[in-house]
Design a protein around this motif. Structure first.
Motif, short mmCIF file in Angstrom:
data_model
loop_
_atom_site.label_atom_id
_atom_site.label_comp_id
_atom_site.label_asym_id
_atom_site.label_seq_id
_atom_site.Cartn_x
_atom_site.Cartn_y
_atom_site.Cartn_z
N SER A 123 4.73 7.94 0.66
CA SER A 123 5.92 8.60 0.08
C SER A 123 7.17 7.98 0.67
O SER A 123 7.12 7.25 1.64
CB SER A 123 5.96 10.08 0.45
N SER A 127 7.71 11.40 15.83
CA SER A 127 8.56 12.44 16.43
C SER A 127 8.53 12.32 17.95
O SER A 127 9.55 12.50 18.60
CB SER A 127 8.07 13.83 16.03
N ARG A 138 6.77 -6.73 0.14
CA ARG A 138 6.79 -5.60 -0.79
C ARG A 138 6.13 -6.00 -2.10
O ARG A 138 6.49 -7.02 -2.71
CB ARG A 138 8.24 -5.17 -1.02
N VAL A 139 5.18 -5.24 -2.53
CA VAL A 139 4.54 -5.51 -3.83
C VAL A 139 5.46 -4.95 -4.91
O VAL A 139 5.87 -3.79 -4.85
CB VAL A 139 3.13 -4.87 -3.90
N GLY A 141 1.01 16.07 1.81
CA GLY A 141 1.97 15.39 2.68
C GLY A 141 1.54 15.45 4.12
O GLY A 141 2.37 15.42 5.03
N ASN A 198 5.39 7.62 -3.71
CA ASN A 198 5.77 6.30 -4.25
C ASN A 198 4.81 5.94 -5.38
O ASN A 198 3.70 5.48 -5.12
CB ASN A 198 5.69 5.24 -3.16
N GLY A 253 -0.09 -1.17 0.98
CA GLY A 253 0.31 -0.11 1.92
C GLY A 253 -0.52 -0.24 3.18
O GLY A 253 -1.73 -0.04 3.14
N ASN A 254 0.15 -0.58 4.28
CA ASN A 254 -0.53 -0.74 5.56
C ASN A 254 -0.33 0.52 6.40
O ASN A 254 -0.16 0.48 7.61
CB ASN A 254 0.06 -1.98 6.26
N LEU A 293 -5.48 13.29 3.60
CA LEU A 293 -5.59 11.91 3.13
C LEU A 293 -6.74 11.18 3.82
O LEU A 293 -7.31 10.24 3.27
CB LEU A 293 -4.26 11.18 3.25
N GLU A 308 -0.63 9.89 0.35
CA GLU A 308 0.47 10.72 -0.14
C GLU A 308 0.94 10.33 -1.53
O GLU A 308 1.65 11.09 -2.17
CB GLU A 308 1.65 10.62 0.83
N PHE A 337 14.05 9.63 8.18
CA PHE A 337 13.12 9.61 9.31
C PHE A 337 11.71 9.49 8.75
O PHE A 337 11.05 10.49 8.50
CB PHE A 337 13.30 10.92 10.10
C1 LIG Z 1 8.11 11.87 11.47
C2 LIG Z 1 6.86 12.29 10.78
C3 LIG Z 1 6.06 13.27 11.35
C4 LIG Z 1 4.91 13.69 10.70
N1 LIG Z 1 4.14 14.64 11.28
C5 LIG Z 1 2.98 15.00 10.70
C6 LIG Z 1 2.12 15.96 11.31
O1 LIG Z 1 2.43 16.50 12.37
N2 LIG Z 1 0.94 16.25 10.72
C7 LIG Z 1 0.56 15.64 9.56
O2 LIG Z 1 -0.53 15.92 9.09
N3 LIG Z 1 1.37 14.75 8.94
C8 LIG Z 1 2.57 14.43 9.47
N4 LIG Z 1 3.37 13.51 8.86
C9 LIG Z 1 2.97 12.99 7.56
C10 LIG Z 1 2.01 11.82 7.70
O3 LIG Z 1 2.54 10.87 8.55
C11 LIG Z 1 1.72 11.27 6.36
O4 LIG Z 1 1.02 12.24 5.62
C12 LIG Z 1 0.88 9.99 6.37
O5 LIG Z 1 1.43 9.01 7.18
C13 LIG Z 1 0.77 9.47 4.94
O6 LIG Z 1 -0.04 8.32 4.96
P1 LIG Z 1 -0.02 7.30 3.73
O7 LIG Z 1 -0.85 6.15 4.14
O8 LIG Z 1 -0.34 8.01 2.49
O9 LIG Z 1 1.47 6.88 3.66
P2 LIG Z 1 2.27 6.01 4.70
O10 LIG Z 1 1.76 6.26 6.07
O11 LIG Z 1 3.69 6.25 4.40
O12 LIG Z 1 1.89 4.53 4.32
C14 LIG Z 1 2.32 3.93 3.14
C15 LIG Z 1 2.73 2.52 3.48
O13 LIG Z 1 2.88 1.79 2.28
C16 LIG Z 1 4.06 1.02 2.33
N5 LIG Z 1 4.48 0.72 0.97
C17 LIG Z 1 4.97 1.57 0.05
N6 LIG Z 1 5.24 0.91 -1.11
C18 LIG Z 1 4.92 -0.38 -0.89
C19 LIG Z 1 4.96 -1.55 -1.68
N7 LIG Z 1 5.39 -1.52 -2.93
N8 LIG Z 1 4.56 -2.72 -1.13
C20 LIG Z 1 4.09 -2.79 0.14
N9 LIG Z 1 4.03 -1.69 0.92
C21 LIG Z 1 4.42 -0.51 0.43
C22 LIG Z 1 4.99 1.93 3.09
O14 LIG Z 1 6.08 1.23 3.64
C23 LIG Z 1 4.06 2.46 4.17
O15 LIG Z 1 4.00 1.57 5.26
C24 LIG Z 1 4.55 13.10 9.46
C25 LIG Z 1 5.36 12.13 8.89
C26 LIG Z 1 6.51 11.72 9.52
C27 LIG Z 1 7.38 10.67 8.89
#
Ligand SMILES: Cc1cc2nc3c(=O)[nH]c(=O)nc-3n(C[C@H](O)[C@H](O)[C@H](O)COP(=O)(O)OP(=O)(O)OC[C@H]3O[C@@H](n4cnc5c(N)ncnc54)[C@H](O)[C@@H]3O)c2cc1C
Ligand code: SF4
Length: 801
Positions: free
Chosen positions: A108, A46, A78-79, A284, A241, A8-9, A289, A274, A126
């Motif tokens: 997620s 957004s 993809r892993v 979320g 996820n 996950g990048n 995080l 997440e 989105f």
């Molecule tokens: C449009 C939008 C607006 C948001 N606005 C806000 C806000 O205002 N305030 C706030 O606090 N949060 C907001 N969020 C939520 C916030 O972006 C997330 O909480 C945060 O990005 C989660 O980070 P993460 O690293 O856990 O997941 P992610 O940022 O989703 O990163 C996970 C990465 O892992 C990759 N991945 C998943 N499975 C695999 C696999 N098997 N192999 C390889 N790669 C994989 C995914 O593609 C993704 O790139 C928003 C989200 C969105 C979509």
């Protein structure tokens, strides 16, 4: 060296790696991500959809960062499996990668309800940059967009699509919007605001099917009713996820279960972001995080100690002009003592809930300026017994510095990126930070939604040893945006009146700084096809004359190229006599100034003169000074008089960021001082030099050579390209000499005279459109102007032959 593999990048995975690097722990690091981009700020998608930022602007770690830290990055991969016993992962490219330590940061995915038709073209989620690009590709004027889900994400998607010109309907299952963050009253205030933006809201509707053949054409609800749709966004929630966690044999509930050290049920596999569940909660939002990432980095780096104790959840809606903030447990119920304020006329609703004298939750709609104070109270669990009178409205901040000083070190300053006051102060001291840009780079504070920028500035002022206030990049306090961003916002959001901009992006009132600037921007952007608000202009612009120190006015008619006629001179003399003009003065710009005219005489003076306005009172085209050139001078190599007159005719009546003075001379002897003008044409043997960015006023600057050309046509074309480019790219009140220096003449050349043909055609086209709509200020409803003064634009060769 131990092999650390992160799956996950995204924001959490990379934040954890950043923290591990700070611990200087020696790992051979690999990051595998299935998106095809470097790490970016997902929160800001957004604003990409709403056209407020470009994808490049939301990058958090460019490719260079991975290189500098010897991180092996595999994007678009993809892993698919984790073998916990062998300590390997497999990916969709067939590669098997060994690890000593594995971090699952898979985030997620959008949750898809089971509705028939989700596979049709035009149905989107989105979540990622690719989703956003796909949405932007489909959105457009008149496209009917339906957003399923009236939560935070759905509303932000709806606003973004609407800004792109779509007719948007938000469909929500529940009876109020954002019901997880707002009580019914707050939800109703929010609905009013969303509808006021022009987005339709349908509540209490269950979507039963998406209609159409290959392409989606509509949405059907459980009551049988239907609406048309060319585009559907499903924003019905997210699901962690957890597949890889299951495959690795970890304990998984809703998310991958972690303890307070962010350890999973396997000693060498960790999870963050997440995709995890901590104490029964899946978060979320970004702030939790990032807290998790810090704890996990310490655990992995051998400093097992700090623990994660859960986070206070706070959400902020990022729709400009729709301020919504919600945090903590705001529900009524046993033990809760709610305090409320509402003002439907202002659209402000506040609810603060106390339990045992401490803040347990808060809802703010319409005014979120105080959100950091509430967050502080929530995090610290402060006893509010003595603050009861100030629960809803803080005492006026007589000293904002004191306000900052009183914040606890643990208080979060930047909620988007999760940076505390303590972290900011630590960075300032340890890294000798003195500017906001340095602070952003070091801590990432203020790189999210930007609402903490003023707080960061206050901290810098208070703590940084040599605090340097950077040149104010924002227009003013009422419209706190950089002019560059503002131009983009006005363009993408199709705003056409100053009041509209102030209502959505400002304080509703505006000031002497922003109102004229916005007037100018709207005029320039829409090529004159905007809602002109005369009251937003400077007084001189409103009366079309320069006010003098005794309260009288000066009138300067246009005398193109400094060439006049006996008839005009007679009329000027008659006007001077009739209105007892106190002084008739030849100006430095080869014009005639009538000084000492009473305000009430102005319209009659203009009528009697029968000449167009010389725009001497406004930020516009002043004059083109000319020498006599080939007509009368033995040194003349070019007809500077005719070229100057034509240049003035092409640019006059247009507004510019600051005044524009020009000149045309027939040879390099430069009798009309073209080398110190905003735009100068200098005749040479066999052509012209076009120079730009000169000055001979408060600043003195020799103009830069833009281009050397052979014909008068080409010289005027180059001048036009620069003129329009300056109108579109300079900040309001920025003279050409500052602008050219700031942008650099090479860039100016590249983007004007050496730009690709379509770019040049665009500049010319917009200039022509503006010119087509420009009117002489003295003629508008005042006086007929002498017909000979209005000669239509004609091809230059005709004009100067
Ligand atoms: C449009 C939008 C607006 C948001 N606005 C806000 C806000 O205002 N305030 C706030 O606090 N949060 C907001 N969020 C939520 C916030 O972006 C997330 O909480 C945060 O990005 C989660 O980070 P993460 O690293 O856990 O997941 P992610 O940022 O989703 O990163 C996970 C990465 O892992 C990759 N991945 C998943 N499975 C695999 C696999 N098997 N192999 C390889 N790669 C994989 C995914 O593609 C993704 O790139 C928003 C989200 C969105 C979509
Ligand atoms: S600039 Fe050259 S052409 Fe013009 S008046 Fe002076 S000497 Fe003559």
């Amino acid at each position: 060296m131990k092999k650390l593999v992160v799956v996950g990048n995204g924001m959490a995975g990379v934040a954890c790696v950043e923290q591990i690097l700070r611990h200087a722990a020696a790992f051979d690091i690999t990051i595998v991500g299935d998106e095809t981009h470097v790490n970016y700020n997902r929160v800001l998608l957004s604003s990409v959809l709403a056209g407020e930022r470009s994808p490049d602007e939301i990058v958090l770690n460019p490719l260079d960062w991975y290189r500098q830290h010897n991180i092996s990055l595999r994007v678009g991969t993809r892993v698919t499996d984790v073998d916990a016993a062998r300590r390997t992962i497999s990916d969709d490219g067939g590669a098997i990668t060994a690890f000593d330590v594995l971090v699952l940061a898979t985030g997620s995915s959008a949750w898809m309800p089971s509705i028939p038709g989700l596979d049709k073209n035009g149905v989107f989620v989105f979540r990622t940059l690719d989703d956003t690009r796909a949405l932007l590709g489909r959105a457009g004027a008149g496209v009917k967009a339906v957003v399923i889900g009236g939560g935070l994400l759905g509303l932000e998607a709806a606003r973004g699509l609407q800004v792109q010109g779509c007719e948007v309907t938000v469909v929500h299952l529940m009876d109020t919007l954002m019901e997880r963050q707002l009580d019914p009253a707050g939800g109703t205030y929010l609905r009013d605001k969303i509808e006021a933006l022009g987005v339709q809201v349908l509540l209490g509707r269950r979507t039963q099917a998406l209609l159409g053949g290959r392409d989606v054409t509509g949405v059907e609800f459980s009551d049988g009713s239907r609406i048309d749709a060319d585009l559907v966004v499903v924003a019905a929630g997210i699901r962690p996820n957890v597949d890889l966690g299951r495959k690795a044999g970890l304990t998984v509930n809703r998310g991958i279960v972690v303890n307070d050290y962010m350890e999973t049920s396997h000693p060498d596999i960790f999870a963050v972001g997440e995709c995890v569940e901590h104490n029964g909660v899946c978060y979320g939002l970004v702030a939790p995080l990032l807290e998790q990432a810090k704890v996990l980095a310490a655990t992995i780096s051998g400093h097992r100690g700090p623990t994660y104790a859960g986070s206070v959840q706070a959400a902020k809606l990022k729709i400009m002009g729709v301020d919504v903030f919600s945090a903590g447990a705001w529900e009524d119920g046993p033990g809760a003592s709610p305090v409320r304020f509402e003002d439907p006329a202002l659209g402000v609703y506040k609810k603060v809930v106390l339990r045992d004298g401490r803040l347990s939750g808060v809802i703010l709609v319409g005014d979120t300026s105080d959100s950091h104070r509430y967050m502080d109270w929530l995090r610290t669990g402060a006893d509010l017994a003595t603050h009861r009178r100030q629960l809803l409205f803080p005492p006026p901040a007589a000293d904002t510095g004191l306000d900052v000083a009183q914040m606890a070190d643990s208080a979060t300053v930047c909620g988007c990126v999760g940076v505390t006051k303590g972290a900011i102060i630590g960075a300032i001291h340890q890294q000798g930070i003195n500017t906001l840009s340095q602070l952003k780079e070091a801590t990432r504070a203020s790189t999210g939604c930007g609402s903490c920028t003023s707080l960061c500035q206050e901290l810098l002022k208070a703590v940084a040893p040599e605090f340097e206030e950077e040149a104010p990049k924002v227009l003013c306090g009422c419209v706190p945006f950089a002019q560059e961003n503002l131009r983009e916002i006005l363009r993408s959001q199709r705003l056409r009146s100053v009041q509209e901009v102030l209502d959505i992006y400002g304080d509703g009132r505006g000031c002497e700084i922003c109102k004229p600037a916005l007037s100018y921007m709207l005029d320039m952007l829409w090529c004159g096809d905007h809602d002109e608000d005369r009251s937003a202009r400077f007084i001189n612009d409103r009366v079309h004359a320069n006010i003098q120190k005794d309260g009288s006015f000066s009138v300067i008619p246009r005398i193109r190229g400094g060439v006049t006629t006996p008839d005009e001179l007679r009329r000027i003399a008659d006007v001077a006599d009739k209105y007892r003009v106190r002084m008739v003065k030849i100006t430095g710009g080869q014009r005639i100034d009538l000084l000492g005219i009473r305000k009430e005489d102005l319209p009659n003076v203009w009528a009697d003169l029968g000449m167009p306005s010389g725009q001497a009172y406004t930020k516009g085209v002043r004059m083109v000074k000319t020498c006599v050139g080939t007509d009368f001078c033995r040194f003349g190599t070019q007809d500077s008089t005719a070229a100057g007159i034509e240049m003035e005719r092409r640019f006059e009546q247009l507004f510019t960021p600051h005044k524009v003075k020009m000149a045309a001379v027939g040879c390099p002897r430069n009798c009309a001082e073209a080398t110190v003008k905003d735009i100068g044409l200098i005749g040479i043997d066999g052509g012209w030099q076009v120079v730009v960015g000169g000055a001979a006023g408060k600043s003195v600057r020799r103009a830069d050579l833009l281009i050397t050309v052979e014909t008068t046509d080409a010289a005027l074309d180059a001048a036009e390209l620069f003129f329009q480019y300056y109108r579109e790219h300079a900040n309001y009140l920025e003279r050409t000499y500052d602008f050219v220096e700031r942008a650099g003449i090479d860039k100016v050349r590249k983007e004007t005279v050496y730009a690709p043909d379509p770019v040049k055609a665009g500049l010319r086209d917009r200039l022509r459109k503006s010119k087509g709509r420009a009117r002489d200020a003295w003629q508008e409803g005042h006086a007929p102007v002498h017909p000979t003064q209005f000669i239509p634009l004609q091809p230059i060769d005709q004009a100067i032959s």
